[in-house]
Design an enzyme around this catalytic site. Sequence first.
Site, PDB file in Angstrom:
ATOM      1  N   TRP A   1     -32.951  16.388  71.910  1.00 60.60           N
ATOM      2  CA  TRP A   1     -32.954  14.947  71.654  1.00 60.60           C
ATOM      3  C   TRP A   1     -33.222  14.620  70.186  1.00 60.60           C
ATOM      4  CZ3 TRP A   1     -37.547  13.056  69.724  1.00 60.60           C
ATOM      5  CH2 TRP A   1     -38.689  13.837  69.933  1.00 60.60           C
TER       6      TRP A   1
ATOM      7  N   GLU B   1     -37.752  -6.945  77.443  1.00 58.24           N
ATOM      8  CA  GLU B   1     -37.324  -6.100  76.325  1.00 58.24           C
ATOM      9  C   GLU B   1     -38.310  -6.196  75.167  1.00 58.24           C
ATOM     10  OE1 GLU B   1     -34.590  -3.951  76.271  1.00 58.24           O
ATOM     11  OE2 GLU B   1     -34.749  -4.440  78.404  1.00 58.24           O
TER      12      GLU B   1
ATOM     13  N   TRP C   1     -33.306  24.119  74.865  1.00 54.74           N
ATOM     14  CA  TRP C   1     -32.158  23.330  74.446  1.00 54.74           C
ATOM     15  C   TRP C   1     -31.024  24.212  73.934  1.00 54.74           C
ATOM     16  CZ3 TRP C   1     -32.570  18.644  76.187  1.00 54.74           C
ATOM     17  CH2 TRP C   1     -33.792  17.990  76.224  1.00 54.74           C
TER      18      TRP C   1
ATOM     19  N   ASN D   1     -27.185  -1.510  73.742  1.00 58.73           N
ATOM     20  CA  ASN D   1     -28.285  -0.737  74.317  1.00 58.73           C
ATOM     21  C   ASN D   1     -27.859   0.090  75.528  1.00 58.73           C
ATOM     22  OD1 ASN D   1     -31.197  -0.085  74.395  1.00 58.73           O
ATOM     23  ND2 ASN D   1     -31.090  -1.069  76.389  1.00 58.73           N
TER      24      ASN D   1
ATOM     25  N   TRP E   1     -34.887   7.642  72.783  1.00 53.88           N
ATOM     26  CA  TRP E   1     -34.368   9.006  72.906  1.00 53.88           C
ATOM     27  C   TRP E   1     -35.228   9.859  73.834  1.00 53.88           C
ATOM     28  CZ3 TRP E   1     -30.026  11.527  72.183  1.00 53.88           C
ATOM     29  CH2 TRP E   1     -29.024  10.892  71.445  1.00 53.88           C
TER      30      TRP E   1
END
Length: 469
Positions: free
Chosen positions: A355, A270, A302, A337, A378
């Site tokens: 997004w 991570e 979108w 997360n 994202w």
Amino acid sequence: MRHLVWFRTDFRVADNPALYDAAADGAEVTAVYVDCPGQWQDHGKSAMQRDFLSRNLQALNEQLAQLGIALTVLTADRFVEVPALLAEWVEARGFDALYANREIGIDERRRDKAVQQTLTMPCRVYNGDCVVDHGSLTTRSGDMYKVFTPFAKSWLARVGASGYRLLPAPAALGEPLSCEPLSLSGERVSSEAWPAGEAAAAQRLTQFCQRSLRDYGERRDFPAEDGTSSLSPYLALGILSPNQCLAAIEAELEQLPFSRGEPGFVWLNELIWRDFYRHLLVAFPRLSMGRAFKPDTEALQWSRDDDGFRAWCAGQTGYPIVDAAMRCLKQTGWMHNRLRMIVASFLTKDLHIDWRRGEAWFMARLIDGELAANNGGWQWAAGTGADAAPYFRVFNPTTQGERFDAEGDFIRRWLPELAEVPARVIHAPHDWMDTHQPGHSYPKPMVDHARARLHAIAMFDALKDREAV
């Protein structure tokens, strides 16, 4: 000699390269922080993080005072005003050099370039936010890695061969100073749930490593458990450095884990992701400008469904794990997360909403809001980011809930209207509620996931058709 240390997102005295070098040769050291409330608003950052910043600025003020270093807070509404303000303040005090740790957003980089061009004294800038310095890991052709796995291999090889540099706090430069309380202006939401200060961050880091590092890989995905580090707010403001995280891993395990399967490697990975997203932000400035990492995905069609976006924001989608996560964010300023991935996938792949709207919503509410990680996460979820094969990855919100909150403990914590729903139907509760709680207020699923998934894949397939023409 008189040295000035300009603090930005590095609110710590230990492992602070700029502060360490400024104090290394016995010079007189002064510290400054330039608050830019208008820029904070322009960047859409949260009122809770601003409160956390204010509290940690005061903690830093007290630490520096104990070292005999005075901290001054200047105010410029936006970055464009900083060079002139800083130049006037600096020149009136006769400093010999400015020391600062690098910030990586494009606005911050432009600000720093303007400051360096305006000041007449040397400006020394350091890497204080990554384990491996930005731009130092490249492919054989000299380019930045565009996929995580080869970047991670290169990162591990570098750290395995060269280690990492952990700097101590500087020794006291004089008698302790008295310091007045500091408090930033602007909208604030209480961050008291998160203890402020470098000592609190260090204590949390140690406790996490002792209690959860070894089984982090097994527990990190379950939001009802306390299995994550919860250190992201401290990393976002530089109260804690990634090198300190590596040192804590090494202290607990007696060595760094360098391969999958070793205890602690999943959390180390991570930290590599964190470096990766920050390296990307430096290498590709468009990521700071609301642009997709993959330019062709700018043509994605979108949806402009404002009602759908509002339902997602409010936690009223009819998918319990999504709604619980969004209500948790609204009330606490933080989200697990795994849940971030689930709700981001839902917004982009089920509702087909841009997004960038989700990225901005997160930034405006997160206590750990930070451009590189938020943008990277994202774009990974949306299929527009640095990933080998992203577009057909579509999380099923029902099966994600069944897998990671099987008994519905997290869901019930944040959705009181589902408190009586049995675990066997908690992830698709509507038929049960219609029978046992007629007149309930929990909404029906706003989309059919199977159909929405096919539409999301078709959106990306349409990009291929455009390229083929």
